[in-house]
Design an enzyme around this catalytic site. Sequence first.
Site, PDB file in Angstrom:
ATOM      1  N   SER A 142       2.454  -2.304   4.259  1.00 13.54           N
ATOM      2  CA  SER A 142       2.541  -0.857   4.035  1.00 13.54           C
ATOM      3  C   SER A 142       3.837  -0.542   3.313  1.00 13.54           C
ATOM      4  O   SER A 142       4.832  -1.257   3.480  1.00 13.54           O
ATOM      5  CB  SER A 142       2.557  -0.127   5.373  1.00 13.54           C
ATOM      6  N   ASP A 143       3.844   0.515   2.479  1.00 15.93           N
ATOM      7  CA  ASP A 143       5.136   1.024   2.040  1.00 15.93           C
ATOM      8  C   ASP A 143       5.866   1.473   3.308  1.00 15.93           C
ATOM      9  O   ASP A 143       5.249   1.728   4.344  1.00 15.93           O
ATOM     10  CB  ASP A 143       4.993   2.167   1.028  1.00 15.93           C
ATOM     11  N   TRP A 144       7.179   1.606   3.206  1.00 15.18           N
ATOM     12  CA  TRP A 144       7.996   1.793   4.410  1.00 15.18           C
ATOM     13  C   TRP A 144       7.679   3.122   5.112  1.00 15.18           C
ATOM     14  O   TRP A 144       7.997   4.191   4.626  1.00 15.18           O
ATOM     15  CB  TRP A 144       9.479   1.683   4.031  1.00 15.18           C
TER      16      TRP A 144
ATOM     17  N   ALA B 277       0.849  -1.200   0.000  1.00 10.83           N
ATOM     18  CA  ALA B 277       0.000   0.000   0.000  1.00 10.83           C
ATOM     19  C   ALA B 277       0.882   1.248   0.000  1.00 10.83           C
ATOM     20  O   ALA B 277       1.846   1.348   0.756  1.00 10.83           O
ATOM     21  CB  ALA B 277      -0.914  -0.009   1.222  1.00 10.83           C
TER      22      ALA B 277
END
Length: 761
Positions: free
Chosen positions: A221-223, A188
Amino acid sequence: MDDWSVSEKVALTCGDGQWPTRALPARGVPSIVLSDGPHGVRRPRDAAALMMNDAEPATCFPTGSALAATWDPDLVHEVGAALGAEARALGVAVLLGPGANIKRTPLCGRNFEYFSEDPFLSATLATAWIAGVQGAGVGASLKHFAVNNCEFRRYGIDTYVDERALREIYLASFEAAVVEGRPATVMAAYNRLHGTHCTEHRWLLTDLLRGEWGFEGLVVSDWGATFDRVPAIAAGCDLQMPGFPGTDEDVVAAVRDGRLSDVDLTAAARRVVCLVRRSSTEPAPTADLDRHHALARRAAAAGTVLLRNDDGLLPLPPGTKLAVIGAFAREPRYQGAGSSRMNPPRVDDALSALREEFDVVYAEGYERHTDTAPDPRLLAKARAAARDCDVALVFVGLPETAETEGVDRAHLRLPAAHDALVTAVSGAGTRTVVILQNGAPVEMPWLDGVPAVVEAYLGGQAGGSALADVLTGRVEPGGRLAETFPVRWGDHPVSAMPVGPRRVEYRESLYVGYRYFDSAGVRPLFPFGHGLSYTTFSWGPLTVSDEGEVAVDITNTGDRAGSEVVQIYVRDEEAARFRPAQELKAFRKVTLDPGRTETVRLRLDRRAFAYWVPGTGWTVEAGTFEIRAGASSRDIRATATITLDGATLPSTVEYRDPRGGFPRDEFLALHGGPVPEDAPEYTMDTAFEDMPGAAAALLRGVLRTAETVVNRTVDDPVTRLLISQTRKDANPRILPLVSDGRITPRMARALFRLVRARSRP
Ligand code: BGC
């Protein structure tokens, strides 16, 4: 999982530092490691490190733009399999790729990692990449879901796109990759979509991804893109990465007081366990890096696009006396910067490869690492080098600092010193071949004076030897553009649209890439799908059956083997709603020996004719469609028509003519939903850079000081640029990520409240 405690389940939904997931030994759940991606495995030597420069050696394949230019899903599958094998050998369970975001604008700093401006091509290649990687027993992470098409203010930018463009362009680029590719995970994105962060977007992550598309994997999640784990888990974002200590308690409390349902938490934890259990724990054989180097070389040549080749200047006959000019020939630009930057065991340069076969004179031409003004001394030496040679190969492109994740490009030009070099050398009388190394389109003001141009893209570690293969003619330049090259930035519809500070409106709707250029009748510098071969092909007539089977005979009429990419575009002749002039719906690359003919057969299913009707869904209108077979979107070789049964819709007038720009009021009417004004906001998503008030100014000062301190330990100019841009884009929400967890979400909130309170008049 019925007898698992809430805290156990909560623990699983958050990583253990930067790359591993958390282990739960009491339940027999080990930890697994996720790593970037996408064109090589970046397994940091120090698993806790945020800095990106120290990774285990691994093969650097051509980046997304070059892989896409191969138009060859089988080859992309092969590259995926090699990536998967290397990931396994390095103990990586999930490889963070592919990047399937649409290239809405050529200036997006991350375009080098993405495939295309066209969703069909992008999704087809992403599917092949996923199948390759996952066939090797490693999970893929399709990213960045969704509508993440610029880097500006990337942690908070809010995207507004009308429902049709969302479905037909931006989501379509992921849809087939999810449905057919079945990636183990989807990532995401950082940005917001219509006001809600993608990591907290229940419609996106649950209703659409899982409900409509049947996704059964895990959403990560993206970082740093998850700030508040409670709404993220409730929306369907299962795993927060990276994970820092000290946030579990809030989630446990949310379950206890009913803000988060145990059902949602259990679903997220279960998906983490499923991912871990499907990950192989068997020891993997070491990867064959020599074989992968050879594959990287083949892929680079297959993605090299011969843009122009007047009078058959290329391939170079043996014995040609060559001037090789431009520092990129000796020290190539072969990958992009940011999270995908990796550490290849070796890098081939074109200069050495060419010296093995030709008599070569070399001149540097410009300073390799900077974008400085032309140096008259270097230009004079370059001209002198070219003078006594038969052909001058001029290597130019974008230096690392001009194109990186995190920073959108400011313009479409090459560095002035590179343009000046081409002009100087080509004006000196020697026949000139320009070789471009860049991850995205550039303007070519010198094009009229240059008989041959090769777009080599970022060719990976074997790009240099692949170039020698192509220039000598040992191998075909197999590439075709997967994106439009505009003559100038001003010709691009997005050039007239504001971006940020808070949000971006996709006012051009469906008119993305060639869909705009072809519909508006704007001549591109090089069109979508373009690329020349060293041989020639003739195309027979196109036939189409009532069932949508298209067939066309392709004959190699030249005297050497070569490949042609048959591109099938569909034009809706009488649509009730606006539609682009034509859209790519099928393609096939064929390689033929001289004199050989192959009948290329492709199938167009109902979806190839459908468009999205808000409130109804994918709809095929009754009527006539023209099927166009072409060698580019502007080089249609054969057409046929088909008449289909379908829906009858009332006609609308909006967005029929893309030539007049895209006025905001028309976009708002098309969009239908609320679109806030782009007044500066003052929220957790507001970049400190954009916050008014003295307290924010003070904080900016602190961040600048922190940047100066960090920079003392960094020599590399690109890393410095990234740090600087991260400082400018940082907002309260991203503080845990940029402080490596030292600032907790609770502290970030408190800090934000303080800054806001002190900034009130
Ligand atoms: C990037 C992702 C990447 C992740 C981990 C993020 O900043 O957007 O593409 O996979 O970092 O490095």
